[in-house]
Design an enzyme around this catalytic site. Structure first.
Site, PDB file in Angstrom:
ATOM      1  CG  ASN A  35      78.758  25.361  -1.375  1.00  0.00           C
ATOM      2  OD1 ASN A  35      78.233  25.234  -2.470  1.00  0.00           O
ATOM      3  ND2 ASN A  35      79.057  24.312  -0.611  1.00  0.00           N
TER       4      ASN A  35
ATOM      5  CG  ASP B  89      78.930  16.358  -3.976  1.00  0.00           C
ATOM      6  OD1 ASP B  89      79.875  17.140  -3.766  1.00  0.00           O
ATOM      7  OD2 ASP B  89      78.521  15.545  -3.121  1.00  0.00           O
TER       8      ASP B  89
HETATM    9  C1  FPP Z   1      80.601  20.459  -5.295  1.00  0.00           C
HETATM   10  O1  FPP Z   1      81.829  19.801  -5.275  1.00  0.00           O
HETATM   11  C2  FPP Z   1      80.629  21.569  -6.220  1.00  0.00           C
HETATM   12  C3  FPP Z   1      80.550  22.879  -5.884  1.00  0.00           C
HETATM   13  C4  FPP Z   1      80.379  23.351  -4.518  1.00  0.00           C
HETATM   14  C5  FPP Z   1      80.654  23.941  -6.884  1.00  0.00           C
HETATM   15  C6  FPP Z   1      79.959  23.663  -8.166  1.00  0.00           C
HETATM   16  C7  FPP Z   1      80.624  24.414  -9.237  1.00  0.00           C
HETATM   17  C8  FPP Z   1      80.828  23.945 -10.478  1.00  0.00           C
HETATM   18  C9  FPP Z   1      80.328  22.672 -10.948  1.00  0.00           C
HETATM   19  C10 FPP Z   1      81.583  24.713 -11.488  1.00  0.00           C
HETATM   20  C11 FPP Z   1      81.066  26.052 -11.775  1.00  0.00           C
HETATM   21  C12 FPP Z   1      79.611  26.108 -12.041  1.00  0.00           C
HETATM   22  C13 FPP Z   1      79.070  27.042 -12.815  1.00  0.00           C
HETATM   23  C14 FPP Z   1      77.609  27.104 -12.987  1.00  0.00           C
HETATM   24  C15 FPP Z   1      79.901  27.995 -13.544  1.00  0.00           C
HETATM   25  P1  FPP Z   1      82.652  19.732  -3.914  1.00  0.00           P
HETATM   26  O2  FPP Z   1      83.677  20.809  -3.956  1.00  0.00           O
HETATM   27  O3  FPP Z   1      81.723  19.789  -2.757  1.00  0.00           O
HETATM   28  O4  FPP Z   1      83.308  18.320  -4.066  1.00  0.00           O
HETATM   29  P2  FPP Z   1      83.720  17.314  -2.886  1.00  0.00           P
HETATM   30  O5  FPP Z   1      82.460  16.939  -2.174  1.00  0.00           O
HETATM   31  O6  FPP Z   1      84.332  16.166  -3.627  1.00  0.00           O
HETATM   32  O7  FPP Z   1      84.704  18.046  -2.022  1.00  0.00           O
END
Ligand code: FPP
Length: 274
Positions: free
Chosen positions: A82, A34
Site C-alpha cells: 500500500n 477491502d
Molecule cells: C482497502 O480498500 C483498504 C485499505 C487499504 C485501508 C484500510 C483502512 C481502513 C479500513 C480504515 C482505517 C483503519 C484503521 C485501523 C483506522 P481499497 O482502498 O484497496 O479499496 P479498493 O480495492 O476498492 O480500491
C-alpha cells in the site's frame, strides 16, 4: 435451546447470533478489509471518503467480536505494498486516519477490555505514527479481554524474511550457525504473531479471492470466507454471518472426512496435509 444473546448486540446481530453454537466460535479471526475505494467510487466520492467510512466498520466489527467473546481479532489495515503503490496524498491520509482512530478509540477499547497489538514493520512508519501506536498499546496493555492486532505496513513475505534473519542472528550470537535449528515451531516463534494462535477463520470483503500477502504461514489451515460486501458496509452482523458460515464447515486439517475419525474443529495435526 437458543443461545443467550450477549449484551450490546442489536436486533439483527442477535438474530444471527442465535443461529450460532457459542461453544464453537473461532478463537482467532483475521480480516482483509477491502473495497473502500470502490465504495467511494460508486458514490462519486474521493477514495479517502471510503477509508473514512471504513473506520465505522472497524469500530462495529471490533465491538461485536469483543461482545461475543472472540479471543483474538486481526485486521489487515495497511500492507507494505500500500505504501509503495498508492499516491502520497492517500498514504498521508491513511496515516492521519490511523492516528485519529487510535486517539479516539482507546477509551472504548478500555471500556471493552480490549488489548491492542501490531504486526508489520513498524520501524518504517513515520515517527509520529509510531509514537501514537506505542501510546495506544501501552494504554490498553493491562486489558485482559480480546486481543486486537492491527497489521500495519505488513507483508507476510517480509515477516518470513525477518523470522529467518532473526533465527540466523540469534544462532550467530549464541555459539555459531552450527547451533541453528529450524523447524516449524522455531519459525512460528520468530514470526510477528508469536503471541497469537493461528486464525481459524479469515474473512475478505469486496469479493476478491486473494490472500494478498496476509499471514501466509498462519492461514495454512484457516477457513476462508469471502463476502461481496464492501468494507465500509461491513459490520458486526456481517462478522456474525461469516462465523455462521464457518460453523457449517468441516475442518479436516488434512485428515479424513467427518465419519467419526476426525471430529469438527479437532486439534491441528502437524503431520497431515491436504
Ligand atoms: C482497502 O480498500 C483498504 C485499505 C487499504 C485501508 C484500510 C483502512 C481502513 C479500513 C480504515 C482505517 C483503519 C484503521 C485501523 C483506522 P481499497 O482502498 O484497496 O479499496 P479498493 O480495492 O476498492 O480500491
Amino acid at each position: 435451546m437458543q443461545a443467550t444473546v450477549p449484551a450490546g448486540l442489536d436486533r439483527k446481530e442477535a438474530e444471527v447470533y442465535q443461529r450460532l453454537d457459542p461453544d464453537r466460535l473461532p478463537k482467532h479471526i483475521a480480516i482483509i478489509m477491502d473495497g473502500n475505494g470502490r465504495w467511494a467510487r460508486r458514490r462519486h466520492l474521493p477514495r479517502i471518503a471510503g477509508h473514512r467510512a471504513g473506520v465505522a466498520s472497524v469500530r462495529s466489527t471490533v465491538e461485536t467480536a469483543s461482545r461475543i467473546g472472540i479471543p483474538a481479532l486481526t485486521l489487515y489495515a495497511f500492507s507494505e505494498e500500500n505504501w509503495k503503490k498508492r499516491p502520497r496524498s492517500e498514504v498521508d491520509f491513511l496515516m492521519g486516519l490511523l492516528c485519529r482512530y487510535l486517539k479516539a478509540e482507546v477509551p472504548t477499547l478500555n471500556k471493552n477490555n480490549i488489548r491492542l497489538e501490531y504486526i508489520g514493520r513498524q520501524q518504517e512508519l513515520p515517527a509520529v505514527v509510531q509514537e501514537k501506536m506505542k501510546w495506544a498499546r501501552e494504554a490498553t496493555a493491562r486489558n485482559s479481554g480480546m486481543l486486537l492486532t492491527l497489521a500495519l505496513n505488513y507483508s507476510a513475505r517480509s515477516e518470513l524474511v525477518d523470522a529467518f534473519r532473526s533465527m540466523v542472528e540469534a544462532a550467530a550470537n549464541n555459539g555459531g550457525l552450527q547451533h541453528l535449528k529450524i523447524d516449524e515451531e522455531a519459525v512460528a516463534r520468530n514470526l510477528y504473531t508469536r503471541h497469537l494462535a493461528d486464525p481459524d477463520l479469515v474473512i475478505r470483503t469486496s469479493g476478491e479471492m486473494r490472500l494478498s500477502n496476509f499471514l501466509l504461514w498462519q492461514l495454512a489451515y484457516a477457513e476462508i470466507y469471502v463476502t461481496p460486501t464492501l468494507w465500509p458496509e461491513f459490520g458486526g452482523v456481517h462478522l456474525l454471518e461469516g462465523i455462521a458460515e464457518y460453523q457449517k464447515r468441516e475442518r479436516r486439517y488434512g485428515g479424513l472426512a467427518d465419519d467419526g475419525s476426525q471430529p469438527h474443529n479437532s486439534n491441528h495435526s502437524k503431520t497431515d496435509r491436504s
